[in-house]
Structure formats: C-alpha cells, structure tokens
Write a protein that holds these residues in place. Structure first.
Motif, short mmCIF file in Angstrom:
data_model
loop_
_atom_site.label_atom_id
_atom_site.label_comp_id
_atom_site.label_asym_id
_atom_site.label_seq_id
_atom_site.Cartn_x
_atom_site.Cartn_y
_atom_site.Cartn_z
N GLY A 135 7.27 21.06 52.08
CA GLY A 135 5.82 21.06 52.20
C GLY A 135 5.13 21.27 50.87
N GLU A 136 5.71 22.13 50.03
CA GLU A 136 5.13 22.36 48.70
C GLU A 136 5.28 21.11 47.82
OE1 GLU A 136 6.88 25.87 47.07
OE2 GLU A 136 6.15 27.17 48.68
N VAL A 137 6.44 20.47 47.89
CA VAL A 137 6.65 19.25 47.12
C VAL A 137 5.70 18.15 47.59
CG1 VAL A 137 8.30 17.39 46.63
CG2 VAL A 137 9.06 19.78 46.59
N ALA A 138 5.58 18.00 48.90
CA ALA A 138 4.73 16.96 49.46
C ALA A 138 3.27 17.14 49.03
CB ALA A 138 4.83 16.96 50.98
N ALA A 139 2.81 18.38 49.00
CA ALA A 139 1.43 18.65 48.60
C ALA A 139 1.18 18.21 47.16
CB ALA A 139 1.13 20.13 48.77
N GLN A 140 2.19 18.38 46.30
CA GLN A 140 2.03 18.00 44.89
C GLN A 140 2.29 16.51 44.65
OE1 GLN A 140 3.87 21.08 42.13
NE2 GLN A 140 4.63 21.85 44.10
N ALA A 141 3.08 15.88 45.53
CA ALA A 141 3.43 14.48 45.34
C ALA A 141 2.51 13.53 46.10
CB ALA A 141 4.88 14.24 45.77
N GLY A 142 1.62 14.08 46.93
CA GLY A 142 0.72 13.24 47.69
C GLY A 142 1.36 12.64 48.94
N TRP A 143 2.41 13.30 49.46
CA TRP A 143 3.08 12.85 50.67
C TRP A 143 2.58 13.62 51.88
CZ3 TRP A 143 8.79 13.92 48.77
CH2 TRP A 143 9.07 13.10 47.67
N SER A 144 2.89 13.09 53.04
CA SER A 144 2.84 13.88 54.27
C SER A 144 4.28 14.14 54.71
CB SER A 144 2.09 13.11 55.38
OG SER A 144 2.75 11.89 55.69
N VAL A 145 4.45 15.10 55.60
CA VAL A 145 5.78 15.43 56.12
C VAL A 145 5.79 15.09 57.61
CG1 VAL A 145 7.45 17.26 56.57
CG2 VAL A 145 6.14 17.26 54.43
N CYS A 146 6.79 14.33 58.01
CA CYS A 146 6.93 13.90 59.40
C CYS A 146 8.28 14.36 59.92
CB CYS A 146 6.79 12.38 59.51
SG CYS A 146 7.06 11.74 61.17
N VAL A 147 8.26 15.23 60.94
CA VAL A 147 9.50 15.69 61.57
C VAL A 147 9.75 14.83 62.81
CG1 VAL A 147 10.70 17.63 62.65
CG2 VAL A 147 9.11 18.04 60.74
N ARG A 148 10.83 14.11 62.81
CA ARG A 148 11.15 13.19 63.91
C ARG A 148 12.26 13.77 64.79
NH1 ARG A 148 9.32 7.35 64.43
NH2 ARG A 148 7.90 7.08 62.69
N VAL A 149 12.02 13.70 66.08
CA VAL A 149 13.07 14.07 67.03
C VAL A 149 14.02 12.89 67.16
CG1 VAL A 149 13.55 14.70 69.42
CG2 VAL A 149 11.52 15.62 68.26
N VAL A 150 15.32 13.15 67.14
CA VAL A 150 16.30 12.08 67.27
C VAL A 150 16.20 11.48 68.66
CG1 VAL A 150 18.76 11.50 67.19
CG2 VAL A 150 17.82 13.23 65.62
N PRO A 151 16.00 10.17 68.77
CA PRO A 151 15.90 9.56 70.11
C PRO A 151 17.20 9.76 70.87
CG PRO A 151 16.09 7.86 68.41
CD PRO A 151 15.88 9.16 67.70
N HIS A 152 17.05 9.92 72.17
CA HIS A 152 18.23 10.17 72.99
C HIS A 152 18.05 9.52 74.36
CE1 HIS A 152 15.35 13.27 74.14
NE2 HIS A 152 15.96 13.32 75.31
N GLY A 153 19.09 9.54 75.14
CA GLY A 153 19.02 9.08 76.52
C GLY A 153 18.64 7.61 76.65
#
Length: 237
Positions: A135-153
């Motif tokens: 999160g700290e890196v993203a704030a300085q690099a101009g990124w967003s952070v996306c947490v993805r749930v692994v698709p299942h079933g």
C-alpha cells in the motif's frame, strides 16, 4: 513508513533497484520477473505460463492459483495488459528482512496501474505486513491495489472451458451474425447452435469463443452444458 526498495528489469532488460517513487509511469505490465520464479513447498501445482489473449504474450504464473487469477484478468475487459511478478519489493521491519513479489501488475483500459495480489488462504501477520508495504509503495508509484479471490468451483470450471477458445481463430462474419441472432433471447446452447444453421462442428466452438469475447453470456453459477441457457449481450470486444 517503511523504506522499501523495488527491483525490476528496465527497458533494456537490466536489473535495477529503485525507490517506489521511481516506479511512477514504468510499464511493469510489459516486463518479465527480475529473476526466474521458484516454486516452494505449499504452492498448488507447478510453475506454468499463461498465454494471454489480451496481450498475445506469455504471462509468468508461479502456481496454479496464479494461473486461475490470470484467467480472470485475461477475461476482464477492463484490463489492457498484465504481467506476472515483474517487481520484487525489499524492506525491513524491526529485525525482519522482507522480500516479496506482488502476483501481477496490470494496466487498465483507463490507463491506471494495479498491483494485483491473490487473497491468501489465511490472512495472518505476514499477509498484513506485505499488504501494508504494498500500500505504501502503491501510494508513491501511483498504483491502486486489487486483492483478487482465486476463482473456484463452477465459475472456475466455466472460465477454463471457454478460455480454451481464447486463441485467435477465423470465424466467418455470417456465422457470427447467425449465432448472435439465434441467441437474441436466452435459449439452450445446443438449441441455439442448431437454430443458427451453423454446422455443429463449428457452431459450438464459435459459441464458446463468443462467450470468451463476452458477445454471449451465461449463468456463471451453473455448469456450462449443451442445455445451459445462453444469450447475446449486445457488447463488442
């Protein structure tokens, strides 16, 4: 704030170490990992690459779980390009030295960059530390952070099925129009192929490709079978 350093390959393929601010605007979604990924005990499956229909290139995936998320990213129309593990973060917290690679860096159609990470099986202290550093890196690099749930079933099985038809293939315009017209209203897959007049040996393959391209849609909560309802979306991709 943590003092994080980022290792990645530059445009000429040289390994460089930079501060997070220097990542602003860097096209990491086009880069390879700074070194070959290594499988470790506990990862599901083996090292593999995913051929991306979005980019027409191979994306490094260090585990089967990452391959499943790569499938989702490839299917997501909001993603223009993505790469696996193109940056490695180094930092210290107390007496502990950390080294970690976010799973993917993606560029969206809107031109923004995302650090995409897989949700772990258990969200313990190590995960929270990694996410905080990212999160700290993203704030300085101009990124967003996306947490993805692994698709299942069922959703995962359906995605893998239609992903088998993601490679470019010739589909006559007349056949595509006939299939889209046949599925103007929801109807079973096999029935729509028959109504379209496209020969079965071509019709089913083309229908799966149109689902992958989001021109046709299905109920992703149910297995995709010959009697499953399918309908046209009106989208173009």
């Amino acid at each position: 704030m943590r003092e994080v350093k980022a290792w990645h390959l530059d445009e000429d393929g040289r390994l460089v170490c930079v501060a997070p601010q220097a990542l602003w605007g860097v096209a990491l979604e086009e880069r390879q990992p700074p070194s070959d990924p290594v499988a470790y005990h506990g990862r599901q499956g083996k090292l593999s690459d995913w051929w991306s229909a979005t980019t027409g290139t191979l994306v490094v995936c260090g585990s089967k779980r990452r391959t499943y998320v790569a499938t989702e990213l490839d299917f997501d129309p909001a993603v223009r390009r993505f790469a696996g593990e193109p940056v490695e973060l180094h930092w210290e917290q107390g007496r502990v030295r950390h080294r970690w690679r976010p799973d993917f860096i993606a560029l969206t159609r809107e031109g923004t960059r995302q650090a995409v990470v897989l949700a772990p099986h258990r969200m313990g202290p190590q995960w929270r530390e990694r996410l905080a550093a990212l999160g700290e890196v993203a704030a300085q690099a101009g990124w967003s952070v996306c947490v993805r749930v692994v698709p299942h079933g069922v959703r995962r099985e359906n995605l893998l099925l239609v992903a088998d038809y993601r490679q470019p293939a010739v589909c006559e315009d007349a056949h595509e129009r006939a299939l889209l017209a046949a599925f103007r209203r929801p109807r079973p897959l096999a029935e729509g192929v028959t109504v379209s007049g496209v020969p079965d040996f071509l019709g089913f393959d083309h229908a799966y490709r149109l689902i992958w391209r989001r021109r046709l849609d299905i109920d992703w909560r149910q297995p995709l079978l010959p009697f499953s309802p399918v309908w046209a979306t009106g989208r173009r991709r």
